[in-house]
Design an enzyme around this catalytic site. Sequence first.
Site: not given
Length: 464
Positions: A314-316, A402
């Site tokens: 999700s962080c990308t 996150c």
Amino acid sequence: MPYFDAASAAPLHPVARQALLAALDEGWADPSRLYREGRRARLLLDAAREAAADAVGCRPDELVFTPSGTRAVHAGVAGALAGRRRVGRHVVVSAVEHSCVLHAVDDADVTEVGTDRTGLVDAGAFGAALREDTALACLQSANHEVGTVQPVDEAAELCRAAGVPLLVDAAQSLGWGAVAGGWSLLTASAHKWGGPSGVGLLAVRKGTRFAVQGPADERESGRAPGFENLPAIVAAAASLRAVRAEASAEAARLSALVDRIRTAVPELVPDVEVVGHPELRLPNVVTFSCLYVDGEALLHELDREGFSVSSGSSCTSSTLTPSHVLKAMGVLSEGNVRVSLPAGAEAGDVDRFLEVLPGVVRTVRERLGAPASGPAAGAVRTAEAGAEGEPDLVVDSLGKRCPIPVIELAKVIGDVPLGGVVSVLSDDEAARLDIPAWCDMREQEYLGAHAAPRGVAYWVRRVS
């Protein structure tokens, strides 16, 4: 610089380059015209269609070329639903289909069939989801994020028995071999196997009810309107034939390199989960997730070391939501790395990747203030937990993305007595996936999500 993201786009195959340049000189004319330049272009187009159909396992008149794999999916879904509109609008899909498939069925009545933790769809469950009003079923041949190969043959047989056409997204697997089974529609994209971008395939087998949707056009059986990009089509077909000729030997070689990564990463890097099926998988794909790591930072650090990889973390993502594939599998999403080796990838590059990975992960973890690996720190206390129904400790991670909520949980779990409960407040969607995954990896008990005035409260009981 080692390029390890072939599942996104494979480097242009040398045969594709040669065919593209030749077709630019010979195939520039309109293949629908009767003069010699047009006839020459028509011969090239027909030859490309025959070669692609042979690789797919269908008749040439069942296959059309589209401007992309995504367009092939949307045209296939729309045409199949329109052709069976009297049956109903129900569609069965796997929960791990490519997003273009999920978007294509947005307006239908959709049933998603889940997977196990390896990303494998159960064929029986897929068949059980079929109904009398099911107009179409969709199942990918292999997953694009974790490489798991799906039971298309079994699913196709169940669909055939129910009288439901099956659309197979073969984008990731077609370069390795034909898709077995009695599928009805198949889609693929040339840039996945080393062809040029901007060419997709749509195969619709005879006997499949299909009503073309969209602008009317006489080209490509009306299923892909617009002037054909003939040079790119010729290059796509030529490269597909070439990679198929090399597939057996290259699959064995790359599979050995992937096995080395699958085995070495958990030994070299603490707190890592290798995801995807260990055996039923593409030969060149391996995916793993690292606790306490920001996915974007990890990819940037690997890029600085000279390695191009991708992530489902999700962080990308600009949406800051977990990958729907990892979410469906119920595995850790933070610090996710997908390594997909291109043809010709060298063992030395894999060795160097394994050499630099531990230091890269350690650097990112230290930057985020992650706890040391191993069991949670803190004295073991035997005092009773807090009042019944109330957590012993509340961690406020609202507004933090996150992997910070998980890092803060790991830092304090040792501060509650055995049997005590920590509540983590978070408004990050990834926490719904990553906190349970952390509990599974660290042998703590996940008690579930609870309503909170803001965000969600995730309760964890300390058991070790």
